[in-house]
Scaffold this motif. Structure first.
Motif, PDB file in Angstrom:
ATOM      1  N   GLY A 197      -5.845  -7.680   3.043  1.00 45.16           N
ATOM      2  CA  GLY A 197      -4.349  -8.495   2.689  1.00 45.16           C
ATOM      3  C   GLY A 197      -3.063  -8.037   1.873  1.00 45.16           C
ATOM      4  O   GLY A 197      -2.544  -8.082   1.539  1.00 45.16           O
ATOM      5  N   VAL A 198      -2.827  -6.285   2.209  1.00 45.50           N
ATOM      6  CA  VAL A 198      -1.915  -5.610   2.157  1.00 45.50           C
ATOM      7  C   VAL A 198      -0.752  -6.186   3.877  1.00 45.50           C
ATOM      8  O   VAL A 198      -1.160  -6.455   4.734  1.00 45.50           O
ATOM      9  N   LEU A 199      -0.016  -6.383   3.231  1.00 44.85           N
ATOM     10  CA  LEU A 199       0.735  -6.476   3.372  1.00 44.85           C
ATOM     11  C   LEU A 199       2.173  -5.415   4.120  1.00 44.85           C
ATOM     12  O   LEU A 199       2.927  -5.928   5.409  1.00 44.85           O
ATOM     13  N   SER A 200       2.252  -5.005   3.432  1.00 40.09           N
ATOM     14  CA  SER A 200       3.338  -3.615   3.842  1.00 40.09           C
ATOM     15  C   SER A 200       2.823  -2.267   3.098  1.00 40.09           C
ATOM     16  O   SER A 200       2.077  -2.234   2.503  1.00 40.09           O
ATOM     17  N   VAL A 201       3.028  -1.970   4.110  1.00 34.77           N
ATOM     18  CA  VAL A 201       2.806   0.343   3.796  1.00 34.77           C
ATOM     19  C   VAL A 201       3.901   1.303   3.572  1.00 34.77           C
ATOM     20  O   VAL A 201       4.900   1.204   4.587  1.00 34.77           O
ATOM     21  N   ARG A 202       3.736   1.527   3.014  1.00 31.41           N
ATOM     22  CA  ARG A 202       5.097   2.722   2.397  1.00 31.41           C
ATOM     23  C   ARG A 202       4.170   4.127   1.626  1.00 31.41           C
ATOM     24  O   ARG A 202       3.570   3.643   1.415  1.00 31.41           O
TER      25      ARG A 202
ATOM     26  N   LEU B 253       0.804  -1.296  -0.026  1.00 28.99           N
ATOM     27  CA  LEU B 253       0.132  -0.022  -0.323  1.00 28.99           C
ATOM     28  C   LEU B 253       1.033   1.583  -0.234  1.00 28.99           C
ATOM     29  O   LEU B 253       1.704   1.343   0.680  1.00 28.99           O
ATOM     30  N   VAL B 254       0.798   1.898  -1.060  1.00 32.93           N
ATOM     31  CA  VAL B 254       1.430   2.964  -0.891  1.00 32.93           C
ATOM     32  C   VAL B 254       0.717   4.166  -0.995  1.00 32.93           C
ATOM     33  O   VAL B 254      -0.320   4.517  -0.911  1.00 32.93           O
ATOM     34  N   LEU B 255       1.008   5.213   0.143  1.00 35.92           N
ATOM     35  CA  LEU B 255       1.198   6.486   0.896  1.00 35.92           C
ATOM     36  C   LEU B 255       1.421   7.310   0.063  1.00 35.92           C
ATOM     37  O   LEU B 255       2.022   7.593  -0.339  1.00 35.92           O
ATOM     38  N   ALA B 256       0.307   8.423  -0.717  1.00 38.02           N
ATOM     39  CA  ALA B 256       0.546   9.491  -1.581  1.00 38.02           C
ATOM     40  C   ALA B 256       0.802  11.097  -0.340  1.00 38.02           C
ATOM     41  O   ALA B 256       0.720  10.852   0.478  1.00 38.02           O
ATOM     42  N   GLU B 257       2.228  12.156  -0.451  1.00 38.90           N
ATOM     43  CA  GLU B 257       2.539  12.559   0.246  1.00 38.90           C
ATOM     44  C   GLU B 257       2.475  14.240  -0.091  1.00 38.90           C
ATOM     45  O   GLU B 257       2.965  13.900  -1.480  1.00 38.90           O
ATOM     46  N   PRO B 258       1.857  15.078  -0.288  1.00 34.94           N
ATOM     47  CA  PRO B 258       0.691  14.950   0.940  1.00 34.94           C
ATOM     48  C   PRO B 258      -0.771  14.737   0.298  1.00 34.94           C
ATOM     49  O   PRO B 258      -1.092  14.459  -0.136  1.00 34.94           O
ATOM     50  N   ARG B 259      -1.428  14.361   1.236  1.00 39.71           N
ATOM     51  CA  ARG B 259      -2.963  13.689   1.614  1.00 39.71           C
ATOM     52  C   ARG B 259      -3.889  14.744   2.676  1.00 39.71           C
ATOM     53  O   ARG B 259      -2.685  15.313   3.488  1.00 39.71           O
ATOM     54  N   GLY B 260      -4.758  14.924   2.923  1.00 41.32           N
ATOM     55  CA  GLY B 260      -5.798  15.023   3.753  1.00 41.32           C
ATOM     56  C   GLY B 260      -5.829  16.360   4.202  1.00 41.32           C
ATOM     57  O   GLY B 260      -5.357  17.370   2.852  1.00 41.32           O
ATOM     58  N   PHE B 261      -5.727  17.128   5.078  1.00 41.28           N
ATOM     59  CA  PHE B 261      -6.350  18.183   5.619  1.00 41.28           C
ATOM     60  C   PHE B 261      -4.951  19.139   5.102  1.00 41.28           C
ATOM     61  O   PHE B 261      -4.156  18.966   5.286  1.00 41.28           O
ATOM     62  N   CYS B 262      -5.710  20.852   4.557  1.00 42.85           N
ATOM     63  CA  CYS B 262      -4.933  21.258   4.767  1.00 42.85           C
ATOM     64  C   CYS B 262      -5.393  22.908   5.343  1.00 42.85           C
ATOM     65  O   CYS B 262      -6.006  22.939   6.535  1.00 42.85           O
ATOM     66  N   ALA B 263      -4.291  23.558   5.388  1.00 41.49           N
ATOM     67  CA  ALA B 263      -4.305  24.762   6.140  1.00 41.49           C
ATOM     68  C   ALA B 263      -5.748  25.400   6.584  1.00 41.49           C
ATOM     69  O   ALA B 263      -6.794  25.412   7.678  1.00 41.49           O
ATOM     70  N   GLY B 264      -6.652  25.791   5.321  1.00 40.99           N
ATOM     71  CA  GLY B 264      -7.916  26.321   5.561  1.00 40.99           C
ATOM     72  C   GLY B 264      -9.321  25.341   6.116  1.00 40.99           C
ATOM     73  O   GLY B 264      -9.598  25.824   6.441  1.00 40.99           O
ATOM     74  N   VAL B 265      -9.048  24.269   5.297  1.00 40.03           N
ATOM     75  CA  VAL B 265      -9.953  23.469   6.065  1.00 40.03           C
ATOM     76  C   VAL B 265      -9.738  23.101   8.368  1.00 40.03           C
ATOM     77  O   VAL B 265     -10.693  23.605   9.007  1.00 40.03           O
ATOM     78  N   ASP B 266      -8.204  23.107   8.457  1.00 42.89           N
ATOM     79  CA  ASP B 266      -7.566  22.912   9.324  1.00 42.89           C
ATOM     80  C   ASP B 266      -8.596  23.823  10.854  1.00 42.89           C
ATOM     81  O   ASP B 266      -8.964  23.833  11.674  1.00 42.89           O
ATOM     82  N   ARG B 267      -7.976  25.240   9.994  1.00 39.61           N
ATOM     83  CA  ARG B 267      -7.966  26.686  10.406  1.00 39.61           C
ATOM     84  C   ARG B 267     -10.405  26.574  10.690  1.00 39.61           C
ATOM     85  O   ARG B 267     -10.310  27.405  11.492  1.00 39.61           O
TER      86      ARG B 267
END
Length: 323
Positions: A286-291, A7-21
């Motif tokens: 079934g995912v064996l590894s996360v990167r 499983l490959v995790l994109a970077e960046p992902r998720g919350f941005c500064a405007g959403v956090d605020r």
């Protein structure tokens, strides 16, 4: 089901500064003034976030007539029209503005150029609250185009024309539409810096890196989230099957059949708790590894409105991760 190698995790992902605020504004308003706090429209387009704030005492409304006199009202991160601001003033609400500062920057630019006699082409999606808010900065002289086919229908009254865009568009789509605008109106004025926000651009760039390296892309985001939808569409345009999930419960094992590598990203309004739950579910499937993919580290922060606590943060002039 056969094991999934990675499983490959994109970077960046998720919350941005405007959403956090925006979320912090609602939470601080609840802490300072007590429930209920009224919020015009979903504070951000994410089901989990809205339900969590609702449980804490936020009431989400669309019409200001639903808000009782003397109440505290928060404008959502998407921004509002001048008519909504004026109505809130007339009704005497205590207002905190959670409009993303990058959206506010577009509103300020529209107001400034309108005073100089400009009309506007707005590139965006009809009915999206950010588009309604930006177009609602003026009573006339702003024309919406959703695709290149709309451009020939624009009939400005004068020869001073500027272009603005919704901040959460596909970077590539916006560039294609802008090219059509410039072909028809060669002297159109463009923003000094593109309106599409740094977080939208960074998440799309990450998908461009991850999609060719995996067999399927999962995007965490709610159906109403514009930037999340654009991530799914982008992966598919690059030739990789992609699916959007509001939560781990939406994952379908069939999507993973015969796939050895899965990519995972999340829209700017999707909280990390949902990403972690999706990762846990993918491990069960079934995912064996996360990167974690290498990518841009974002450090942008925006200040809170006056009256909700002092937090020393960089303002709009802070270097964004895309600079």
């Amino acid at each position: 089901m056969a094991a999934i190698e990675e499983l490959v995790l994109a970077e960046p992902r998720g919350f941005c500064a405007g959403v956090d605020r925006a979320i912090e504004i609602v939470e601080r308003a609840l802490a300072r003034f007590g429930a209920p706090i009224y919020v015009r429209h979903e504070i951000v387009h994410n089901t989990y976030v809205v339900n969590d704030l609702r449980a804490k005492g936020a009431i989400f409304i669309e019409e200001l007539a639903e808000v009782p006199p003397g109440a505290t009202l928060v404008f959502s991160a998407h921004g509002v029209s001048q008519a909504v601001r004026e109505e809130a003033d007339r009704r005497g609400f205590k207002v905190f503005d959670a409009t993303c500062p990058l959206v506010t920057k577009v509103h300020v630019e529209v107001a400034k150029l309108a005073r100089e006699g400009y009309e506007f082409i707005m590139i965006g999606h009809k009915g999206h609250p950010e588009v309604e808010g930006t177009m609602g900065q003026l009573s006339e002289g702003i024309y919406l185009v959703e695709d290149a086919e709309d451009v020939p229908r624009v009939q400005p009254r004068g020869d001073k024309l500027a272009v603005v865009t919704q901040t959460t568009l596909s970077v590539d789509d916006a560039a294609e539409i802008l090219a059509a605008v410039k072909a028809r109106f060669p002297h159109v004025r463009e923003p000094k810096k593109q309106d599409i926000c740094y977080a939208t651009q960074n998440r799309q760039d990450a998908v461009k890196l991850i999609a060719p390296a995996v067999d399927v892309v999962i995007v965490v985001g709610s159906p109403t989230s514009s930037n999340s939808n654009r991530l799914r569409e982008l992966a598919e345009r690059l030739g990789t099957p992609a699916h959007m999930v509001d939560s781990a419960a939406d994952l379908q094992a069939a999507w993973l059949e015969g796939r050895s590598r899965v990519g995972l990203t999340a829209g700017a309004s999707a909280p990390d708790i949902l990403v972690q739950q999706v990762i846990a579910r993918l491990r069960e499937l079934g995912v064996l590894s996360v990167r974690n993919m290498d990518g841009v580290k974002e450090s942008v922060r925006f200040p809170l409105p006056r009256g909700l606590g002092d937090r020393s943060m960089a303002g709009l002039d802070a270097p964004s991760a895309s600079d």
